[in-house]
Design a protein around this motif. Sequence first.
Motif, PDB file in Angstrom:
ATOM      1  N   TRP A  64     -11.208  -2.380   5.266  1.00  0.00           N
ATOM      2  CA  TRP A  64     -12.600  -1.985   5.030  1.00  0.00           C
ATOM      3  C   TRP A  64     -13.393  -3.085   4.329  1.00  0.00           C
ATOM      4  N   LEU A  65     -12.701  -3.944   3.622  1.00  0.00           N
ATOM      5  CA  LEU A  65     -13.364  -4.987   2.835  1.00  0.00           C
ATOM      6  C   LEU A  65     -13.374  -6.346   3.526  1.00  0.00           C
ATOM      7  N   GLU A  66     -12.337  -6.622   4.299  1.00  0.00           N
ATOM      8  CA  GLU A  66     -12.179  -7.945   4.907  1.00  0.00           C
ATOM      9  C   GLU A  66     -13.389  -8.403   5.724  1.00  0.00           C
ATOM     10  N   PRO A  67     -13.990  -7.543   6.580  1.00  0.00           N
ATOM     11  CA  PRO A  67     -15.148  -8.012   7.358  1.00  0.00           C
ATOM     12  C   PRO A  67     -16.312  -8.480   6.497  1.00  0.00           C
ATOM     13  N   HIS A  68     -16.523  -7.818   5.351  1.00  0.00           N
ATOM     14  CA  HIS A  68     -17.629  -8.201   4.463  1.00  0.00           C
ATOM     15  C   HIS A  68     -17.368  -9.564   3.817  1.00  0.00           C
ATOM     16  N   VAL A  69     -16.112  -9.786   3.428  1.00  0.00           N
ATOM     17  CA  VAL A  69     -15.754 -11.069   2.818  1.00  0.00           C
ATOM     18  C   VAL A  69     -15.856 -12.189   3.851  1.00  0.00           C
ATOM     19  N   LYS A  70     -15.287 -11.961   5.030  1.00  0.00           N
ATOM     20  CA  LYS A  70     -15.324 -12.978   6.085  1.00  0.00           C
ATOM     21  C   LYS A  70     -16.762 -13.275   6.500  1.00  0.00           C
ATOM     22  N   TYR A  71     -17.583 -12.230   6.540  1.00  0.00           N
ATOM     23  CA  TYR A  71     -18.995 -12.418   6.889  1.00  0.00           C
ATOM     24  C   TYR A  71     -19.678 -13.339   5.887  1.00  0.00           C
ATOM     25  N   ALA A  72     -19.415 -13.085   4.590  1.00  0.00           N
ATOM     26  CA  ALA A  72     -20.034 -13.907   3.551  1.00  0.00           C
ATOM     27  C   ALA A  72     -19.531 -15.346   3.604  1.00  0.00           C
ATOM     28  N   LEU A  73     -18.235 -15.516   3.841  1.00  0.00           N
ATOM     29  CA  LEU A  73     -17.646 -16.854   3.852  1.00  0.00           C
ATOM     30  C   LEU A  73     -18.072 -17.675   5.061  1.00  0.00           C
ATOM     31  N   THR A  74     -18.328 -17.007   6.173  1.00  0.00           N
ATOM     32  CA  THR A  74     -18.619 -17.741   7.417  1.00  0.00           C
ATOM     33  C   THR A  74     -20.059 -17.595   7.866  1.00  0.00           C
TER      34      THR A  74
ATOM     35  N   ASP B 260      -2.631  -3.209  -0.391  1.00  0.00           N
ATOM     36  CA  ASP B 260      -2.034  -3.058   0.940  1.00  0.00           C
ATOM     37  C   ASP B 260      -3.054  -3.068   2.073  1.00  0.00           C
ATOM     38  N   ASP B 261      -4.056  -2.208   1.990  1.00  0.00           N
ATOM     39  CA  ASP B 261      -4.970  -2.014   3.112  1.00  0.00           C
ATOM     40  C   ASP B 261      -6.399  -2.360   2.703  1.00  0.00           C
TER      41      ASP B 261
ATOM     42  N   LEU C  17      -6.135   2.347  -2.552  1.00  0.00           N
ATOM     43  CA  LEU C  17      -6.216   1.335  -3.604  1.00  0.00           C
ATOM     44  C   LEU C  17      -5.482   1.791  -4.858  1.00  0.00           C
ATOM     45  N   ILE C  18      -5.623   3.070  -5.184  1.00  0.00           N
ATOM     46  CA  ILE C  18      -4.952   3.632  -6.355  1.00  0.00           C
ATOM     47  C   ILE C  18      -3.516   4.005  -6.020  1.00  0.00           C
ATOM     48  N   GLU C  19      -3.338   4.623  -4.858  1.00  0.00           N
ATOM     49  CA  GLU C  19      -2.021   5.154  -4.498  1.00  0.00           C
ATOM     50  C   GLU C  19      -0.957   4.064  -4.411  1.00  0.00           C
ATOM     51  N   CYS C  20      -1.325   2.901  -3.850  1.00  0.00           N
ATOM     52  CA  CYS C  20      -0.324   1.845  -3.686  1.00  0.00           C
ATOM     53  C   CYS C  20       0.190   1.343  -5.028  1.00  0.00           C
ATOM     54  N   HIS C  21      -0.666   1.359  -6.062  1.00  0.00           N
ATOM     55  CA  HIS C  21      -0.229   0.913  -7.380  1.00  0.00           C
ATOM     56  C   HIS C  21       0.545   1.999  -8.115  1.00  0.00           C
ATOM     57  N   ARG C  22       0.191   3.262  -7.891  1.00  0.00           N
ATOM     58  CA  ARG C  22       0.957   4.345  -8.516  1.00  0.00           C
ATOM     59  C   ARG C  22       2.369   4.401  -7.938  1.00  0.00           C
ATOM     60  N   LYS C  23       2.482   4.278  -6.605  1.00  0.00           N
ATOM     61  CA  LYS C  23       3.785   4.368  -5.961  1.00  0.00           C
ATOM     62  C   LYS C  23       4.707   3.234  -6.398  1.00  0.00           C
ATOM     63  N   ARG C  24       4.154   2.073  -6.544  1.00  0.00           N
ATOM     64  CA  ARG C  24       4.974   0.913  -6.902  1.00  0.00           C
ATOM     65  C   ARG C  24       5.336   0.886  -8.387  1.00  0.00           C
ATOM     66  N   LYS C  25       4.628   1.710  -9.152  1.00  0.00           N
ATOM     67  CA  LYS C  25       4.881   1.775 -10.600  1.00  0.00           C
ATOM     68  C   LYS C  25       4.830   0.394 -11.240  1.00  0.00           C
ATOM     69  N   ARG C  26       3.753  -0.307 -10.936  1.00  0.00           N
ATOM     70  CA  ARG C  26       3.558  -1.641 -11.495  1.00  0.00           C
ATOM     71  C   ARG C  26       3.246  -1.563 -12.987  1.00  0.00           C
TER      72      ARG C  26
END
Length: 322
Positions: free
Chosen positions: A248-258, A244-245, A187-196
Amino acid sequence: MKEQEVKVLTNVKFTWTINNFSKVTCDKELYSGTFFTGPYSWRIGLDARRRCSYEHGNFLSVSLYYAGDFVNFPVERRSANFKLSLVNQLESKYTITSRERENVQLNEVEDDYFWYTFIYIHLNSIVDPKDGYLVNDTCIIVAEVSVNDLGLDQNNPRLFMDFKGLCKIKTDYVLLLEEWCSKHHSLIECHRKRKRSERFNESSFTALGKLLHFLKSKKVKDMMDDGACKELQYLWEEVEVRFDDLRWLEPHVKYALTYFEKEAEIEELEGDVADLEENVKSLKAEAIALNADLETTKKELAKAEEGFVVRDLDDELGCEIP
């Protein structure tokens, strides 16, 4: 020379759709999902008990609530404008709109952390579907909120904290972000690498913080409200394109939505299984009865075959007589 203050006005228009309105009883309160103006969270409240307490009949009474943490609520130089509307779904020109509250000081809470911004109308005036306010047992309420001087929040240390040297984040979300970013370093690395830019990072981690806070603070029953589902879907779509990745979170969101959709599917399948089990029991009982008939018929056949000799059709009938 004194630096000129930059005033910022953040506007939000939030739509709350209340389904099965006729089932809203007089012994409960009903709330919309949470929505935001900048860092501030709000929700609309329909007090069904209040609507039944007036001497001159039943009225629809709707209020706007602050849904955040009042301990760290930044009230300095903050004012807001509030407006609520009961939508006419057949003729928009007949939509009922409350008197707009302008320049309301947020440090002057009027009653139990909500501001008196009412739609106040006799229920007899909206229950007829032909009038357009209650169509298919659904009514729609819209809140319009604008908060002034949000640009000053970045200088308020009580509201924002530095996060990993990437940006400033609302303190409400920092602990959650720290917890999950320590488990998922990408979560942190993808933003550091992209230098947003700092602004992009702030938007990204604020959206993620809001999403994590939503999942932590909401109950399963809250997802029965379409507004809550739409809010979670919106937050997920925003987070999904910024990181990017998120496996780990998607199943929890989909579970709540459905959840309720899946619950209904499971209940239907459980009903099918129960019906089939009953059919199997019935068929087993029928099979037992058929087996009993089979055994009886076999005995009758054996008895009938005793002394019976099969002959050719051209044989004489008395050929066996001695």
